[in-house]
Design a protein around this motif. Sequence first.
Motif, short mmCIF file in Angstrom:
data_model
loop_
_atom_site.label_atom_id
_atom_site.label_comp_id
_atom_site.label_asym_id
_atom_site.label_seq_id
_atom_site.Cartn_x
_atom_site.Cartn_y
_atom_site.Cartn_z
N UNK A 26 0.83 -1.21 0.00
CA UNK A 26 0.00 0.00 0.00
C UNK A 26 0.85 1.25 0.00
N UNK A 27 1.93 1.27 0.75
CA UNK A 27 2.84 2.41 0.78
C UNK A 27 3.55 2.61 -0.53
N UNK A 28 3.86 1.54 -1.23
CA UNK A 28 4.57 1.61 -2.50
C UNK A 28 3.71 2.26 -3.57
N UNK A 29 2.41 1.99 -3.58
CA UNK A 29 1.55 2.58 -4.61
C UNK A 29 1.49 4.09 -4.46
N UNK A 30 1.53 4.59 -3.22
CA UNK A 30 1.56 6.04 -3.00
C UNK A 30 2.85 6.65 -3.52
N UNK A 31 3.94 5.95 -3.32
CA UNK A 31 5.24 6.44 -3.80
C UNK A 31 5.26 6.45 -5.32
N UNK A 32 4.73 5.41 -5.95
CA UNK A 32 4.69 5.35 -7.42
C UNK A 32 3.81 6.45 -7.99
N UNK A 33 2.68 6.73 -7.34
CA UNK A 33 1.81 7.82 -7.79
C UNK A 33 2.52 9.16 -7.72
N UNK A 34 3.28 9.36 -6.65
CA UNK A 34 4.04 10.60 -6.50
C UNK A 34 5.12 10.71 -7.58
N UNK A 35 5.77 9.62 -7.90
CA UNK A 35 6.80 9.62 -8.94
C UNK A 35 6.18 9.95 -10.30
N UNK A 36 5.03 9.34 -10.62
CA UNK A 36 4.36 9.63 -11.90
C UNK A 36 3.95 11.11 -11.99
N UNK A 37 3.43 11.64 -10.89
CA UNK A 37 3.01 13.04 -10.86
C UNK A 37 4.20 13.97 -11.06
N UNK A 38 5.27 13.73 -10.31
CA UNK A 38 6.47 14.57 -10.40
C UNK A 38 7.08 14.50 -11.80
N UNK A 39 7.09 13.31 -12.39
CA UNK A 39 7.62 13.14 -13.73
C UNK A 39 6.80 13.94 -14.75
N UNK A 40 5.49 13.87 -14.67
CA UNK A 40 4.63 14.61 -15.61
C UNK A 40 4.82 16.11 -15.44
N UNK A 41 4.89 16.58 -14.19
CA UNK A 41 5.09 18.01 -13.95
C UNK A 41 6.44 18.46 -14.50
N UNK A 42 7.48 17.68 -14.25
CA UNK A 42 8.82 18.04 -14.73
C UNK A 42 8.89 18.08 -16.25
N UNK A 43 8.18 17.16 -16.92
CA UNK A 43 8.14 17.19 -18.39
C UNK A 43 7.50 18.48 -18.89
N UNK A 44 6.40 18.88 -18.24
CA UNK A 44 5.69 20.09 -18.63
C UNK A 44 6.60 21.32 -18.43
N UNK A 45 7.25 21.40 -17.30
CA UNK A 45 8.16 22.50 -17.00
C UNK A 45 9.34 22.51 -17.97
N UNK A 46 9.85 21.33 -18.29
CA UNK A 46 10.99 21.21 -19.20
C UNK A 46 10.68 21.76 -20.59
N UNK A 47 9.47 21.54 -21.09
CA UNK A 47 9.11 22.08 -22.41
C UNK A 47 9.19 23.60 -22.42
N UNK A 48 8.71 24.23 -21.35
CA UNK A 48 8.75 25.70 -21.28
C UNK A 48 10.20 26.17 -21.17
N UNK A 49 10.99 25.52 -20.34
CA UNK A 49 12.40 25.89 -20.21
C UNK A 49 13.16 25.66 -21.51
N UNK A 50 12.82 24.60 -22.22
CA UNK A 50 13.46 24.30 -23.50
C UNK A 50 13.15 25.40 -24.52
N UNK A 51 11.91 25.86 -24.56
CA UNK A 51 11.54 26.94 -25.49
C UNK A 51 12.33 28.20 -25.16
N UNK A 52 12.42 28.51 -23.88
CA UNK A 52 13.18 29.70 -23.45
C UNK A 52 14.65 29.57 -23.84
N UNK A 53 15.25 28.43 -23.56
CA UNK A 53 16.67 28.22 -23.87
C UNK A 53 16.94 28.27 -25.37
N UNK A 54 16.07 27.66 -26.16
CA UNK A 54 16.25 27.68 -27.61
C UNK A 54 16.19 29.10 -28.15
#
Length: 158
Positions: A26-54
């Motif tokens: 049960x504790x592991x599923x919460x950790x995996x959900x947090x990892x998926x959320x953080x990964x999706x957020x970081x991808x979204x932020x990375x696209x904006x930073x990539x546009x700025x850097x380019x």
Amino acid sequence: MKKAFTLVEIIIVLTVIMIMSVMAVGGTSGILGNIRFTNAFNKMLLLVQQASNLSINGKNPDIINYSVTITPGQDIVLKGDSTEIDKITSTDLKEFSIYCEPNCTVATISYSNGTAVTDLTCTGIGKVNSLKIGLRKGTTYDKSFQVYKAGGIIQVSN
């Protein structure tokens, strides 16, 4: 005389082991959900930073404008002029909800190539001085970043 475990003692030990293993899973599923959320957020932020850097690097003189278009429920797309460079598919974000403040159906963050000139546009509102883009999953996860027109500064919140 040989001492042995009784059947009751063995059942108690097995029950305790089962309860502890269920708690661990049960504790592991919460950790995996947090990892998926953080990964999706970081991808979204990375696209904006990539546009700025380019745009700041200005290495491709043929491209006038780099932009990221964020439409809740659809793909988030990074473009150089009208050519798609990268994207996050709506499938990657299906378990999360994206929000924009001020409230708009489509948010576009544009950077002029070779400069720090930034345009922030909300459909239905027009040009704005700042955009807050966030990702949410229920009441458990909520993370956002803000992009400011002045210099295209990106600030992560939460």
